[in-house]
Each structure stands twice: as structure tokens, then as C-alpha cells.
Write a protein that holds these residues in place. Sequence first.
Motif: not given
Length: 109
Positions: A48-51
Motif C-alpha cells: 500500500e506504500t510507494k516504497t
Amino acid sequence: MPQQQWSKKEERQYRHIRDQAEERGTGEDRAQEIAARTVNKERARKGETKTASRTSIQDMSPSRRGGQRSHSGPKGRTKEQLYQEARRKNIDGRSKMNKAELERALKRR
């Protein structure tokens, strides 16, 4: 500290972890940091996160780990902790053992 992109469940988890840390005597700022990091690591594991760090994805989840690595630093568990475990496992001669001997005896069991 709850963030906008967190779900209701993640906000509840954050508050629960923060409150538990504060009850254990952790300072308010540190408790908030621990709770936020835990929730964010779970989000990273779900993608759910970009990185996300390698350990966030490949390591066991913080909720599952739950202290398994406590006291595994350079000195490990205290002699008292080792003694209590030896007592639970009914190891003979434990009262006369030093810390290294207790560790060896517990590893054999």
C-alpha cells in the motif's frame, strides 16, 4: 499522528500500540513513533506504500515477531532470565551454573 491514508483498522491498531507502549513506561513521543512505524511497516508489506525496504517485505511481520528478538543483542538474556527458564525446564544443577553454563544447558534441551 494517525495519517489520512490509514484505514479505520490501521488507526485503531496505531492507538492500541501507542497506548500499550505508554503503559509500559515508554515516553509519549517514542510510543507514537513505535506505533506509526509498526502500522507503516504493515502497509508496506501489503503493497500500500510507494516504497518499502527489503526487510519490510521479506522479514516476518512485526505483529508476528512480537518480541521474538528481544534480548538477542550482544549480551543476550540476563542470567536471571536464563535461570528462570532452566527452572521451568527442571534442569538439574542450575543454581550452581554461571550464565554461559545456563545457556549451554538450555540449548541442549
